[in-house]
Enzyme design. Structure first.
Site, PDB file in Angstrom:
ATOM      1  N   PRO A  75      63.998 104.592 101.204  1.00  0.00           N
ATOM      2  CA  PRO A  75      65.061 105.548 100.856  1.00  0.00           C
ATOM      3  C   PRO A  75      66.434 105.080 101.327  1.00  0.00           C
ATOM      4  O   PRO A  75      67.460 105.579 100.876  1.00  0.00           O
ATOM      5  CB  PRO A  75      64.647 106.826 101.598  1.00  0.00           C
ATOM      6  N   GLU A 102      56.209 106.368 108.563  1.00  0.00           N
ATOM      7  CA  GLU A 102      57.652 106.670 108.639  1.00  0.00           C
ATOM      8  C   GLU A 102      58.496 105.471 108.239  1.00  0.00           C
ATOM      9  O   GLU A 102      59.718 105.495 108.309  1.00  0.00           O
ATOM     10  CB  GLU A 102      58.010 107.146 110.053  1.00  0.00           C
TER      11      GLU A 102
HETATM   12  C1  4FV Z   1      61.136 105.289  98.888  1.00  0.00           C
HETATM   13  C2  4FV Z   1      62.152 105.725  98.022  1.00  0.00           C
HETATM   14  C3  4FV Z   1      60.441 106.118  99.871  1.00  0.00           C
HETATM   15  C4  4FV Z   1      59.675 106.290 103.058  1.00  0.00           C
HETATM   16  C5  4FV Z   1      58.665 106.439 104.129  1.00  0.00           C
HETATM   17  C6  4FV Z   1      57.647 105.507 102.160  1.00  0.00           C
HETATM   18  C7  4FV Z   1      58.905 106.205 101.793  1.00  0.00           C
HETATM   19  C8  4FV Z   1      57.375 105.920 103.569  1.00  0.00           C
HETATM   20  N1  4FV Z   1      60.918 103.997  98.646  1.00  0.00           N
HETATM   21  N2  4FV Z   1      62.520 104.662  97.257  1.00  0.00           N
HETATM   22  N3  4FV Z   1      62.714 106.954  97.927  1.00  0.00           N
HETATM   23  N4  4FV Z   1      59.618 105.471 100.746  1.00  0.00           N
HETATM   24  O1  4FV Z   1      60.637 107.328  99.908  1.00  0.00           O
HETATM   25  O2  4FV Z   1      61.765 103.634  97.648  1.00  0.00           O
HETATM   26  O3  4FV Z   1      57.046 104.789 104.305  1.00  0.00           O
END
Ligand code: 4FV
Length: 253
Positions: A75, A102
């Site tokens: 994110p 996390e």
């Molecule tokens: C995410 C997004 C996303 C964050 C914690 C996976 C998560 C867990 N990846 N764009 N939005 N990843 O939310 O790419 O590890």
């Protein structure tokens, strides 16, 4: 999770025909302990588990060979867009790291990640789905994966505009007729209609894209004639100025 989404349609065919080579790796194959541990508590406590640095680092170093571009899905990454997908498609080897828990230990980012990409401002349970979205968006740029008619060049976002309304048979559906111009055979008129409807839709739904793209005087003129309220809204956003043109607030100066 990768079984299925990448085995069908355009992506499935691109893999069968060798245009696309997608290899799925299990991070646990780079663990050394008999529990094949990939996660551990975050230092400072109270924020859940993290992917440990060692398995991910050794996996990346072993798999990236000399040319891989290492992308971490998270994110905190740059938003995935048409232009980001286009730039990634120019690389011949992408190594996509999918977070879990996390996230990942910061030192993996610092030492081994070339680019961080986010598919949206929300938190997923893992990066796998984000990786699949990225693969799908990038694969469309690989010559031969999608048919002529669907060329990425004609993508809505390619021109920084949202796609115009589209219609197919029947000519009238539940009392709604397809726009006559689309059946006129006048390709100049059709192109003009499509461009203007893309402008209108982008102004109404994604004025941020119009601010990024700018408007020609002709486009601004057409929009102020056909969507005066929305153009006023845009002018309020920009203090009376639309990039690419000087559209004075009507009659205030
Ligand atoms: C995410 C997004 C996303 C964050 C914690 C996976 C998560 C867990 N990846 N764009 N939005 N990843 O939310 O790419 O590890």
């Amino acid at each position: 999770m990768f079984q299925g989404p990448l085995d069908h349609g355009v992506i499935g065919r691109a893999r069968e025909s060798g245009l696309l080579d997608v290899r799925i790796r299990d991070l646990r194959d780079w663990t050394r302990d008999r529990h094949r541990t990939v996660d551990d508590e975050a230092f400072g406590g109270a924020s859940g588990m993290l992917l440990k640095p060692e398995p991910l680092a050794t996996a990346i170093e072993e798999l990236r060979e000399d040319s891989a571009w290492v992308v971490l899905l998270s994110p905190q990454g740059r938003p995935l867009s048409h232009s980001v997908a286009a730039s990634l498609a120019k690389r011949n080897h992408l190594l996509l790291a999918c977070g879990r828990y996390e996230g990942v230990d910061e030192r993996v980012r610092t030492l081994l990640v070339d680019q961080e990409v986010s598919i949206g401002d929300y938190v997923l349970t893992g990066g796998e789905l984000a990786a699949m979205v990225l693969i799908d968006a990038v694969a469309r740029f690989v010559p031969g994966t999608i048919g002529k008619g669907e060329a990425v060049e004609s993508d809505s976002h390619a021109a920084g505009l949202l796609e115009h309304p589209q219609f197919t048979r029947p000519r009238t559906f539940r009392g709604i007729e397809a726009p006559k111009v689309l059946l006129s055979g006048d390709h100049g008129e059709i192109a003009r209609w499509r461009h203007r409807e893309s402008l209108r839709r982008t102004l109404l739904r994604r004025p941020d894209l119009l601010l990024k793209r700018g408007l020609s005087a002709e486009e601004a003129g057409w929009l102020s004639l056909h969507e005066p309220a929305a153009i006023e809204g845009l002018l309020r956003l920009t203090g009376g100025h639309v990039p690419g043109t000087q559209l004075e607030k009507r009659g205030e100066s």
